[in-house]
Scaffold this motif. Sequence first.
Motif, mmCIF file in Angstrom:
data_model
loop_
_atom_site.group_PDB
_atom_site.id
_atom_site.type_symbol
_atom_site.label_atom_id
_atom_site.label_comp_id
_atom_site.label_asym_id
_atom_site.label_seq_id
_atom_site.Cartn_x
_atom_site.Cartn_y
_atom_site.Cartn_z
ATOM 1 N N GLN A 306 -8.166 75.476 -14.247
ATOM 2 C CA GLN A 306 -6.811 76.492 -15.082
ATOM 3 C C GLN A 306 -8.182 75.502 -16.050
ATOM 4 O O GLN A 306 -7.539 77.236 -17.287
ATOM 5 N N THR A 335 0.691 82.494 -26.158
ATOM 6 C CA THR A 335 0.510 81.294 -24.403
ATOM 7 C C THR A 335 -0.574 80.650 -23.588
ATOM 8 O O THR A 335 -1.040 79.299 -23.227
ATOM 9 N N GLU A 357 4.122 74.888 -18.022
ATOM 10 C CA GLU A 357 3.270 75.749 -16.894
ATOM 11 C C GLU A 357 3.558 77.110 -16.362
ATOM 12 O O GLU A 357 2.442 77.761 -16.189
ATOM 13 N N VAL A 358 4.860 76.501 -16.131
ATOM 14 C CA VAL A 358 5.003 77.473 -14.037
ATOM 15 C C VAL A 358 5.684 78.934 -15.896
ATOM 16 O O VAL A 358 5.484 80.314 -15.559
ATOM 17 N N GLY A 359 5.855 78.188 -16.994
ATOM 18 C CA GLY A 359 6.605 79.640 -17.883
ATOM 19 C C GLY A 359 5.580 80.178 -18.811
ATOM 20 O O GLY A 359 4.774 81.392 -18.573
ATOM 21 N N ARG A 360 3.825 79.439 -18.771
ATOM 22 C CA ARG A 360 2.998 79.605 -19.600
ATOM 23 C C ARG A 360 1.899 80.820 -18.321
ATOM 24 O O ARG A 360 1.674 81.712 -18.875
ATOM 25 N N LEU A 361 1.942 80.519 -17.114
ATOM 26 C CA LEU A 361 1.072 81.386 -16.140
ATOM 27 C C LEU A 361 2.059 82.747 -16.389
ATOM 28 O O LEU A 361 1.151 83.400 -15.753
ATOM 29 N N ALA A 362 3.563 82.822 -16.240
ATOM 30 C CA ALA A 362 4.990 84.099 -16.037
ATOM 31 C C ALA A 362 3.962 85.076 -17.308
ATOM 32 O O ALA A 362 4.193 86.252 -16.890
ATOM 33 N N THR A 363 3.879 84.222 -18.510
ATOM 34 C CA THR A 363 3.378 84.651 -19.715
ATOM 35 C C THR A 363 1.974 85.431 -19.116
ATOM 36 O O THR A 363 1.955 86.819 -20.128
ATOM 37 N N THR A 364 0.943 84.668 -19.055
ATOM 38 C CA THR A 364 0.731 84.740 -18.878
ATOM 39 C C THR A 364 0.271 86.261 -18.317
ATOM 40 O O THR A 364 -1.144 87.283 -19.037
ATOM 41 N N LEU A 365 0.720 85.901 -16.705
ATOM 42 C CA LEU A 365 0.333 87.691 -15.947
ATOM 43 C C LEU A 365 1.542 88.867 -16.890
ATOM 44 O O LEU A 365 0.686 90.313 -16.889
ATOM 45 N N ALA A 366 2.395 88.649 -17.771
ATOM 46 C CA ALA A 366 2.675 89.356 -18.884
ATOM 47 C C ALA A 366 1.855 90.204 -19.701
ATOM 48 O O ALA A 366 1.896 91.206 -20.253
#
Length: 375
Positions: A306, A335, A357-366
Amino acid sequence: MSMQLIAWSIPVFVALIVLEYALARRARRDLYRLSVSVSDVGCGVVQQLFGVLTTAAFVALYFFVYEARLFDFDPRAASTWLLAMLAVDFIYYWWHRASHEVGILWATHVVHHHSEDYNLAVALRQGIFTAGPLIVFGLPLALLGVPPLVYLTCKALNSLYQFWIHTELIGGLGPAEAVLNTPQHHRVHHAVNPRYLDKNYGGISIVWDRLFGTFARVDEAPVYGTTRRLQSLNPLWAQFEHFVELARRAAAERGFFKKVRELVAHPGWTPRGPSAPLSEAELAARAAGRFHAPVSSAMAVYVLLQAVGIVAASMAVLIAAGTWPAWLAALACATVIAGAVALAGLVERRRWAVPLEVGRLATTLAVAGLVLARA
């Protein structure tokens, strides 16, 4: 321009850090601990991405003063660049010295000194609030007529030079030690040994320290860090912790001038006199037990993977953010910064780290989807 130079230097930084790590392992030198290095790099990520949102204002200030310049220097002349490099290094010395001697400026700079390791990753550990004071110190050059592009490029080159001096693998460099700031000189600067405090402020040249009485030679093993330990790996908290401490001290004082004194006094000053330096026993304990967080093998693999992605994302944002709308640049910066904070939280086993971390991963995809949609 300066931001682009730093951005395109990132792959070189990473390659040299990997090389230093490999050479240290081969020499059986314990120079790197994963949790600390993640924090060091995280501070660099936070600082650079914060700069995406603030640098324009500081550059505009330089341009504003430059409009009232006293002289015109030809930006194509070699003499202009030579004088500018010398002047920028001189200004850097005084900014750096003031940042160790004035409390509120120390709050902006202390981030760079928190690490109790000394390696190339530490060079990336920077404070988000240093850019403002450094530009202010550079305004006399704008008034004298140093062109903005020349100033900003020389400032970036001054910063880039200082990357390589953050290592223990390079010893004395002979006659160069008389003129240049070298790894040996800069190890002194990062040490908390009483005889090394507030020494060797130079950027590229060590001559300023020799001229103004702040030079010290290596004569005992340096112990790194700050006299008051941060005891946190969070790269965002590191940026604000000393400001919080100054606010607490000022609030405890009665009277306006006493409160202001807390902000401008030397960081080692107290109402009862200078704080005591670390004793020999305390230095030995620091050297034997550097602050870090042990990391399991599985967590180490995840964090490393990561961290590589976060560094790559930082480079991409630094290069491309200028072409994005402000809201998208801000979202992308936030992000990536969240990722740096989450990784530190994971190695420290903070309860909030996994949700972040979960929220960050989702926002990264967005964010990636939004960027691709604009392409």
